[in-house]
Design a protein around this motif. Structure first.
Motif, mmCIF file in Angstrom:
data_model
loop_
_atom_site.group_PDB
_atom_site.id
_atom_site.type_symbol
_atom_site.label_atom_id
_atom_site.label_comp_id
_atom_site.label_asym_id
_atom_site.label_seq_id
_atom_site.Cartn_x
_atom_site.Cartn_y
_atom_site.Cartn_z
ATOM 1 N N ARG A 227 40.540 36.565 38.765
ATOM 2 C CA ARG A 227 40.621 37.421 39.956
ATOM 3 C C ARG A 227 41.374 38.706 39.638
ATOM 4 N N GLU A 230 39.218 41.135 37.824
ATOM 5 C CA GLU A 230 38.327 41.866 38.732
ATOM 6 C C GLU A 230 39.019 43.088 39.323
ATOM 7 N N GLU A 288 43.620 42.695 48.028
ATOM 8 C CA GLU A 288 43.372 43.261 46.705
ATOM 9 C C GLU A 288 44.583 43.957 46.114
ATOM 10 N N ILE A 355 35.299 34.436 43.735
ATOM 11 C CA ILE A 355 36.607 33.804 43.603
ATOM 12 C C ILE A 355 37.357 33.837 44.925
ATOM 13 N N ILE A 356 37.267 34.955 45.630
ATOM 14 C CA ILE A 356 37.983 35.056 46.912
ATOM 15 C C ILE A 356 37.435 34.056 47.929
ATOM 16 N N TYR A 359 39.006 30.717 47.225
ATOM 17 C CA TYR A 359 40.385 30.644 47.698
ATOM 18 C C TYR A 359 40.455 30.509 49.224
#
Length: 393
Positions: A227, A230, A288, A355-356, A359
């Motif tokens: 992550r 990214e 982010e 990925i987010i 999560y």
């Protein structure tokens, strides 16, 4: 404080837990290159001991119940130091993997014996403080030893890193002298073996909680670096800051766990832990900003520090002393199975979405755990909490 010399030995032994795998992470690429193996094969160098721990922990727990803590602890420390340190002289991949399996057997004995020793030698508020200190010691070991490994690899070679494991040998000698033997009590036929464990719904609830903890914890270790990549954060030192924040906050939480326990029941502490996970994974799935992401790992560490300390004590309160070794051994097995399963469970979801998204799903799962804990009635006083629908003794 009673048994203070023994406590020092037990805390020193506790620093060897997380570092069992973390120590060789900084040199994994060097090992892969030097031995000429694939990335997957190199990864087995880290995971092989975990598989051995998962398989042998129930046996290690039985040995502790049968013979007390000192003998298995000393044996575990010696095997840990000798098998771990053997990597200094190994240049063959198959032999190295074999040594890591033997190393895992020693680690399983070490885990079971130190857990039962701390839970047996200390009681009440003192035990709460001691188990918090154990969490702090474990986290500190996971911070210090990988750093030392990086220095040794830079100055000498990757093989020198395995010499760190030999610190367990003098700790084993100290255990012979300073750790008292625990008196094991005979259990009734109806209270022996695995059957006695599965008949306790509260204990099964604790085990489910520990499995979920392991899956969530390793989802961060495995996928957070991806992550961060990214977001343009790829430097190893920068990535390590996030892991340090998590381990550091877990250590601080462990140091103050006794203070927390004096003010809240075990079930309330587990609610706090779950709330930290909900908030942290929600941030990991929506934010982010690198600094804000660092705060998420900080809160993850708090949640983990509370959970590790609390769950060990609750297990001790849910089973008779004659089953304590097997009960803690089973918890180690589930923890390492959860760590192994984490990328298999979460990885496909993240690969198919993002990925987010993964999560955020974990945040929802943590929220469900929190709701389940809110439905549990916390008993009055200092008694252990009811977990998953049944009260502790």
């Amino acid at each position: 404080m009673p048994h203070f010399p023994a406590l020092i030995v037990l805390l020193a032994a506790s620093t060897l837990g997380v570092m069992a795998g973390a120590t060789i992470v900084p040199v994994l690429e060097a090992i892969r290159t030097d031995l000429g193996v694939s990335g997957t094969a190199a990864g087995l160098i880290i995971t092989a001991h975990g598989l051995a721990i998962a398989v042998t922990s129930p046996i290690a727990g039985w040995m502790v119940d049968r013979w007390g803590v000192r003998g298995p602890m000393v044996a575990g420390l010696l095997v840990y130091g000798i098998a771990g340190g053997a990597g200094m002289f190994i240049s063959s991949y198959p032999v190295l993997i074999g040594s890591r399996f033997v190393f895992g057997v020693g680690t399983a004995l070490l885990f079971a014996a130190t857990s039962v020793a701390m839970l047996s030698l200390f009681q009440g508020p003192v035990r709460d403080r001691v188990m918090g200190w154990r969490t702090a010691a474990t986290s500190i070991g996971g911070l210090i030893f990988p750093f030392v490994a990086g220095v040794l690899a830079t100055l000498i070679s990757w093989q020198a890193v395995f010499g760190i494991y030999m610190i367990a040998i003098p700790i084993g000698v100290a255990a012979i002298i300073l750790v008292p033997e625990t008196q094991r009590t005979s259990s009734a036929p109806s209270e022996s073996g695995v059957g006695a464990l599965v008949k306790r719904p509260a204990l099964l609830g604790v085990y489910a909680f520990m499995f979920a903890l392991a899956v969530m914890m390793y989802s961060v270790a495995v996928f957070l670096p991806q992550r961060l990549a990214e977001l343009g954060i790829t430097a190893p030192i920068a990535v390590s800051y996030y892991m340090v924040a998590m381990a550091g906050s877990a250590s601080l939480t462990g140091l103050f766990y006794g203070w927390l326990r004096a003010r809240a029941s075990y079930v309330a502490l587990l609610r706090m832990s779950s709330l930290c996970w909900v908030a942290a994974f929600a941030v990991l799935g929506t934010v982010e900003n690198p600094l804000v992401l660092a705060t998420a790992t900080f809160f993850l560490g708090i949640g983990n520090g509370i959970a590790f300390s609390t769950l060990s004590i609750v297990i001790a309160d849910l089973v008779p002393e004659s089953l304590l070794g097997r009960a803690t051994g089973a918890s180690s097995t589930l923890m390492f199975i959860g760590q192994f399963a984490s990328p298999l469970v979460v990885g496909p979801l993240m690969a198919a979405t993002a990925i987010i998204t993964g999560y955020l799903v974990i945040a929802v799962a943590a929220c469900l755990i929190l709701f389940a804990l809110l439905a549990v009635r916390a008993p009055k006083g200092r008694a252990a909490p009811a977990v998953a629908g049944s009260e502790a003794k």
